[in-house]
Write an enzyme that holds these catalytic residues in place. Structure first.
Site, mmCIF file in Angstrom:
data_model
loop_
_atom_site.group_PDB
_atom_site.id
_atom_site.type_symbol
_atom_site.label_atom_id
_atom_site.label_comp_id
_atom_site.label_asym_id
_atom_site.label_seq_id
_atom_site.Cartn_x
_atom_site.Cartn_y
_atom_site.Cartn_z
ATOM 1 N N SER A 3 2.563 2.351 -2.785
ATOM 2 C CA SER A 3 2.703 2.826 -4.167
ATOM 3 C C SER A 3 4.022 2.452 -4.814
ATOM 4 O O SER A 3 4.686 3.282 -5.455
ATOM 5 C CB SER A 3 2.513 4.342 -4.249
ATOM 6 N N SER A 50 4.239 0.659 -7.366
ATOM 7 C CA SER A 50 4.062 0.718 -8.821
ATOM 8 C C SER A 50 4.187 2.148 -9.325
ATOM 9 O O SER A 50 4.822 2.391 -10.358
ATOM 10 C CB SER A 50 2.739 0.077 -9.257
ATOM 11 N N GLY A 91 0.807 -1.220 0.000
ATOM 12 C CA GLY A 91 0.000 0.000 0.000
ATOM 13 C C GLY A 91 0.836 1.264 0.000
ATOM 14 O O GLY A 91 0.350 2.329 0.371
ATOM 15 N N ASP A 144 -1.367 8.565 -6.324
ATOM 16 C CA ASP A 144 -0.059 7.942 -6.088
ATOM 17 C C ASP A 144 1.004 8.538 -7.005
ATOM 18 O O ASP A 144 2.104 8.888 -6.567
ATOM 19 C CB ASP A 144 -0.139 6.429 -6.319
HETATM 20 C C1 GLA Z 1 -4.769 3.191 -4.907
HETATM 21 C C2 GLA Z 1 -4.954 4.028 -6.186
HETATM 22 C C3 GLA Z 1 -5.133 5.493 -5.835
HETATM 23 C C4 GLA Z 1 -6.236 5.683 -4.789
HETATM 24 C C5 GLA Z 1 -6.035 4.730 -3.610
HETATM 25 C C6 GLA Z 1 -7.185 4.774 -2.639
HETATM 26 O O1 GLA Z 1 -3.586 3.519 -4.257
HETATM 27 O O2 GLA Z 1 -3.833 3.892 -7.021
HETATM 28 O O3 GLA Z 1 -5.425 6.225 -6.999
HETATM 29 O O4 GLA Z 1 -7.504 5.531 -5.365
HETATM 30 O O5 GLA Z 1 -5.871 3.384 -4.030
HETATM 31 O O6 GLA Z 1 -7.275 6.026 -2.059
#
Ligand code: GLA
Length: 352
Positions: free
Chosen positions: A115, A117, A113, A157
């Protein structure tokens, strides 16, 4: 081979404001001191990348075909970005796409969670020579993620990784795409605690949640500003709950940013707990493990608040604490993170 450039992009933790970005709402993430770095040399007609974390290398011939068909799977993000750059003559894509030979090394753990990617996409974009404003680069990488995974993610993200500011969280209005840095007070610490349950966005009900929100918005207009009485009048109970989350979460983001500015960490922590409850009850993206972790952490002395961060369905919890707190032992491992600058690339002088 001496690297000719080094491109670096941070992961992010979202302090508050989840499942609001794709509905044009407010978010408050910060770029963190965990990074993905691509070093290498440009040239040739292939993109060849090895990875310090992945066994299999990526080897793509230009022009890029369908990114979603690439193996190994981490190469889809690389191909997604390259495909955008070769196909898009816009400001973030105005580069003749050359090949690349290099290595990827990342301290952003995948599936947690944070990010990983988006960090990979931004680092690859800069490695391939993309230029443009943080918003232009982020929009291009958001499209790349959709092409690579089919997940209709929002822009949070990628924009956070591109536009991060040291010692600041970013208040982002996902309708106007205005980014306002908000100082993180010196008397708080931010921790990310891994739940030990990885999640992948494409394996989740992410697209389903987004579709439910869009169905509600088609009936009552933009959810971030929808009056609660309009939400209450929606016929479908599921629509009511999804819309109530988006609307109330945007209010909480605003209040949280004000609490940070007023140096009121206790108030900010309360809002994080409310956010978690809304993500759990109205949006249904939490898990029993995340709920237990939030309850356990928020009972510890010096912890102002905690909540799941990112899409949910596993991943990590973010906690706001006083500086003396140590959550290293929590969950499957806690780590203190610091708000960091956004993605950048620099030429590296050739070594003889
Ligand atoms: C993922 C998505 C984001 C956002 C979050 C939830 O990280 O990539 O764009 O929607 O979930 O807030």
């Amino acid at each position: 081979m001496s690297p000719a450039f080094s491109a670096v992009a941070p992961g992010r933790v979202n302090l508050i404001g989840d499942h609001t970005d794709y509905m044009g709402g407010l978010v408050l993430p910060m770029a963190i001191d965990l990074h993905t770095v691509v070093t290498g040399e440009r040239g040739g007609d292939r993109i060849r990348l090895t990875s310090a974390q992945e066994h299999e290398a990526v080897d793509l011939a230009l022009p890029i075909g369908d990114p979603a068909a690439v193996t190994p799977s981490w190469g889809r993000y690389v191909a997604g970005v390259a495909a955008q750059l070769q196909g898009d003559p816009g400001p973030a894509g105005a580069v003749p796409l050359n090949g690349l030979t290099g290595t990827v090394a990342s301290t952003v753990p995948p599936g947690s969670g944070l990010s990983s990617s988006a960090a990979l996409e931004l680092a690859v974009a800069l490695a391939l020579g993309a230029s443009g404003s943080p918003l232009e680069l982020a929009s291009m990488c958001q499209r790349a993620e959709l092409a690579a995974t089919g997940v209709p993610c929002g822009i949070m993200d990628q924009l956070c990784s591109a536009a991060g500011v040291a010692d600041h969280a970013l208040l982002i209005d996902c309708t106007t795409l205005q980014v306002t840095p908000v100082p993180v007070p010196a008397d708080v610490a931010v921790w990310v605690v891994d739940s030990g349950r990885p999640r992948t966005l494409d394996g989740s009900a992410y697209a389903e949640r987004r579709a439910e929100c869009e169905a509600a918005a088609a009936l009552i207009g933009p959810l971030p500003s929808a009056p609660f009485e309009h939400i209450d009048q929606l016929d479908d109970e599921l629509h009511r709950r999804r819309a109530r989350h988006v609307r109330s979460e945007c209010d909480r983001v605003r209040a949280f940013a004000a609490a940070l500015s007023a140096d009121d960490p206790a108030g900010a922590g309360e809002l994080m707990l409310d956010s978690h409850a809304s993500l759990r009850d109205d949006f249904e993206v939490s898990t029993a493990t995340l709920d237990e972790l939030v309850a356990e952490l928020s009972a510890r002395p010096g912890v102002h608040g905690a909540r799941l961060t990112g899409a949910g369905f596993g991943g990590s919890v973010v906690a706001l604490t006083s500086p003396d707190v140590d959550l290293t032992d929590a969950g499957a491992g806690g780590r203190r993170v610091v708000a960091s600058a956004g993605a950048s690339v620099e030429d590296v002088a050739d070594t003889p």
